[in-house]
Scaffold this motif. Structure first.
Motif, PDB file in Angstrom:
ATOM      1  N   ALA A 164       1.042  -1.331  -0.009  1.00  0.00           N
ATOM      2  CA  ALA A 164      -0.057  -0.190  -0.010  1.00  0.00           C
ATOM      3  C   ALA A 164       1.051   1.217   0.030  1.00  0.00           C
ATOM      4  O   ALA A 164       0.488   2.031  -0.694  1.00  0.00           O
ATOM      5  N   ARG A 165       1.882   1.346   0.680  1.00  0.00           N
ATOM      6  CA  ARG A 165       2.753   2.510   0.777  1.00  0.00           C
ATOM      7  C   ARG A 165       3.403   2.704  -0.586  1.00  0.00           C
ATOM      8  O   ARG A 165       3.577   3.773  -1.089  1.00  0.00           O
ATOM      9  N   LYS A 168       0.720   4.128  -3.005  1.00  0.00           N
ATOM     10  CA  LYS A 168      -0.058   5.064  -2.400  1.00  0.00           C
ATOM     11  C   LYS A 168       0.551   6.256  -2.285  1.00  0.00           C
ATOM     12  O   LYS A 168       0.190   7.419  -2.055  1.00  0.00           O
ATOM     13  N   GLU A 169       2.052   6.204  -1.736  1.00  0.00           N
ATOM     14  CA  GLU A 169       2.532   7.248  -1.210  1.00  0.00           C
ATOM     15  C   GLU A 169       3.328   8.073  -2.168  1.00  0.00           C
ATOM     16  O   GLU A 169       3.891   7.439  -3.268  1.00  0.00           O
ATOM     17  N   ALA A 179       3.346  10.913  -7.354  1.00  0.00           N
ATOM     18  CA  ALA A 179       2.601   9.861  -7.213  1.00  0.00           C
ATOM     19  C   ALA A 179       3.355   8.578  -8.343  1.00  0.00           C
ATOM     20  O   ALA A 179       3.931   9.062  -9.173  1.00  0.00           O
ATOM     21  N   LEU A 210      -5.988  -3.702  -4.559  1.00  0.00           N
ATOM     22  CA  LEU A 210      -6.025  -2.316  -5.397  1.00  0.00           C
ATOM     23  C   LEU A 210      -6.083  -2.810  -6.806  1.00  0.00           C
ATOM     24  O   LEU A 210      -5.763  -1.960  -7.744  1.00  0.00           O
ATOM     25  N   GLU A 423      -4.512   3.071   2.088  1.00  0.00           N
ATOM     26  CA  GLU A 423      -5.249   3.049   0.819  1.00  0.00           C
ATOM     27  C   GLU A 423      -5.972   4.117   0.372  1.00  0.00           C
ATOM     28  O   GLU A 423      -6.413   4.357  -0.806  1.00  0.00           O
ATOM     29  N   LYS A 425      -5.352   7.299   0.310  1.00  0.00           N
ATOM     30  CA  LYS A 425      -4.646   8.371  -0.036  1.00  0.00           C
ATOM     31  C   LYS A 425      -4.880   8.479  -1.755  1.00  0.00           C
ATOM     32  O   LYS A 425      -5.203   7.595  -2.200  1.00  0.00           O
TER      33      LYS A 425
END
Length: 425
Positions: A164-165, A168-169, A179, A210, A423, A425
């Protein structure tokens, strides 16, 4: 055979307890002592993990004992060197239960030993508090009375979080504030063992959530094959790399990425938040790891001071060891393991109950337990999930300048967050 005899012996003992008075205790508990133990790697490649981990356990127990113990009982600690070997770990765990008659296994150490002994622990019913690993076999959704009480995040959760990081980060681009491109591929290097496959399962689960399964490229690695695997990721033009590995493979994977000039953001497990594994002169620019310990909050700083006091006061450590341990993540883990175990003892004492395996497990299930330097863990309702939210750290290295020596650290760049928060973000 030995395992069968052990279980039979304990079953006979359990039948005998039916006719005993309330004063009778389970093994490892006397009027003045509580004996606990573990097996850990204190020689070989994983000694750098096992030695500080165990020393911190002993330091906390020493503090407790000098203060009079828990409910008048001091804690005695027995440990054996299993050399990070499953067969040794199983044999020593049987010895701890059968011959040493320990009350509990505290800081049950390492993937090989934990994986080899989970069935035994549940069959016998001995409390196991804090597993120094996160294999998926530790996860139980609802299992009231289960003696297995992990604290560290389960690797499946770890894998989901790092994925997820990575997705999404906003850590991409020249300035590290962009992004991930919508169609970018993410490479995953994993070891074909319990650790690697457990983390990989979390990566796959999150990729599915995702709806990005087709954008992930997986390569199994060993020290001998990692260079080839990295070249394959480079050919696929991956924009990020997830390292589903533990300490030693983490180090050689970073070096292989550097050698191949594959300089993309790297995401990995909380078990790799240790600067000693990183070669700062042969590593990618941006290295991120999950972290369930947070020493930067007010509460975290208070826990750090308590940890430093325990290490600083340890009668068995040299000044050199103390200095090294103050910033050692594995010593911090051992400290946390001891504090969580002690919380259960204090709850039993507060309940004015006799200390038995069942009363201890019930006490641990009463409600959430504050984790020093890191949120809470909740065993209530039979939850055996470990910690399920983490922060994000980034490796930083500052070269020596004049008389100022070089420095390196993992510094927090994102707060503790759940998967759902990341998630969104």
């Amino acid at each position: 055979m030995k395992k069968v005899l052990l279980i039979v012996m304990l079953l006979i003992g359990t039948l005998g307890l039916v006719a005993c008075t309330e004063e009778e205790k389970v093994q490892g508990v006397t009027e003045t002592t509580i004996t606990v133990g573990n097996t850990a790697a204190t020689t070989g490649a994983f000694a750098a993990v096992g030695v500080p981990f165990n020393d911190a356990l002993k330091a906390v127990f020493e503090v407790v004992n000098e203060a009079g113990g828990i409910d008048g009982r001091t804690i005695e600690f027995i440990t054996y060197n299993d050399e990070f070997n499953a067969e040794n770990g199983l044999a020593f765990t049987e010895k701890l239960i059968e011959e040493d008659q320990v009350f509990a296994l505290v800081g049950h150490f390492g993937t090989p030993t934990v994986g080899a002994t989970l069935d035994l622990i549940q069959e016998v019913g001995i409390p196991m508090v804090y597993a120094a690993t996160g294999i998926n076999g530790l996860y139980f959704a609802e299992s009231v009375g289960n003696p297995v009480m992990a604290v560290q995040p389960i690797y499946l959760t770890d894998g989901r979080l790092m994925t997820a990081r990575a997705v999404k980060e906003s850590v991409y681009g020249a300035n590290g504030d962009q992004a991930l491109p919508a169609n970018a591929k993410i490479g995953v290097l994993y070891t074909n063992d319990d650790v690697g496959n457990s983390i990989k399962a979390g990566v796959e689960a999150e990729a599915s959530i995702l709806d990005m399964e087709d954008q992930f490229v997986y390569e199994a690695v060993t020290a001998d094959t990692v260079a080839t695997a990295v070249q394959k990721l480079k050919t696929e033009n991956v924009q990020a790399v997830i390292l589903a590995v533990n300490q030693a493979p983490f180090g050689y994977s970073l070096s292989a990425l550097y050698d191949a000039d594959l300089d993309v953001p790297v995401f990995s497990s909380y078990v790799n938040a240790d600067v000693t594994v990183v070669n700062p002169l042969q590593a990618p620019t941006d290295i991120y790891v999950n972290a369930w310990v947070d020493i930067f909050t007010t509460e975290g700083q208070a826990a750090v001071q308590d940890f430093v006091a325990a290490i600083g006061g340890a009668s068995f450590l040299t000044e050199e060891q103390k200095t090294a341990y103050y910033t050692n993540s594995f010593a911090i883990a051992g400290y946390i393991a001891a504090k969580i175990f002690i919380e259960g003892l204090e709850r039993v004492a507060a309940n004015e109950e006799e200390l038995t395996w069942n009363s201890y497990i019930r006490a641990m299930e009463e409600g959430p337990i504050d984790v020093p330097m890191g949120g809470s863990v909740d065993f209530s309702g039979g939850k055996r999930w470990g910690i399920a939210s983490m922060s994000l750290l980034k490796y930083t290295y500052t070269p020596a300048q004049g008389e100022t020596p070089a420095s390196e650290a993992f510094l927090k760049v994102r707060e503790i967050e759940t998967i759902e928060e990341i998630e969104a973000k």
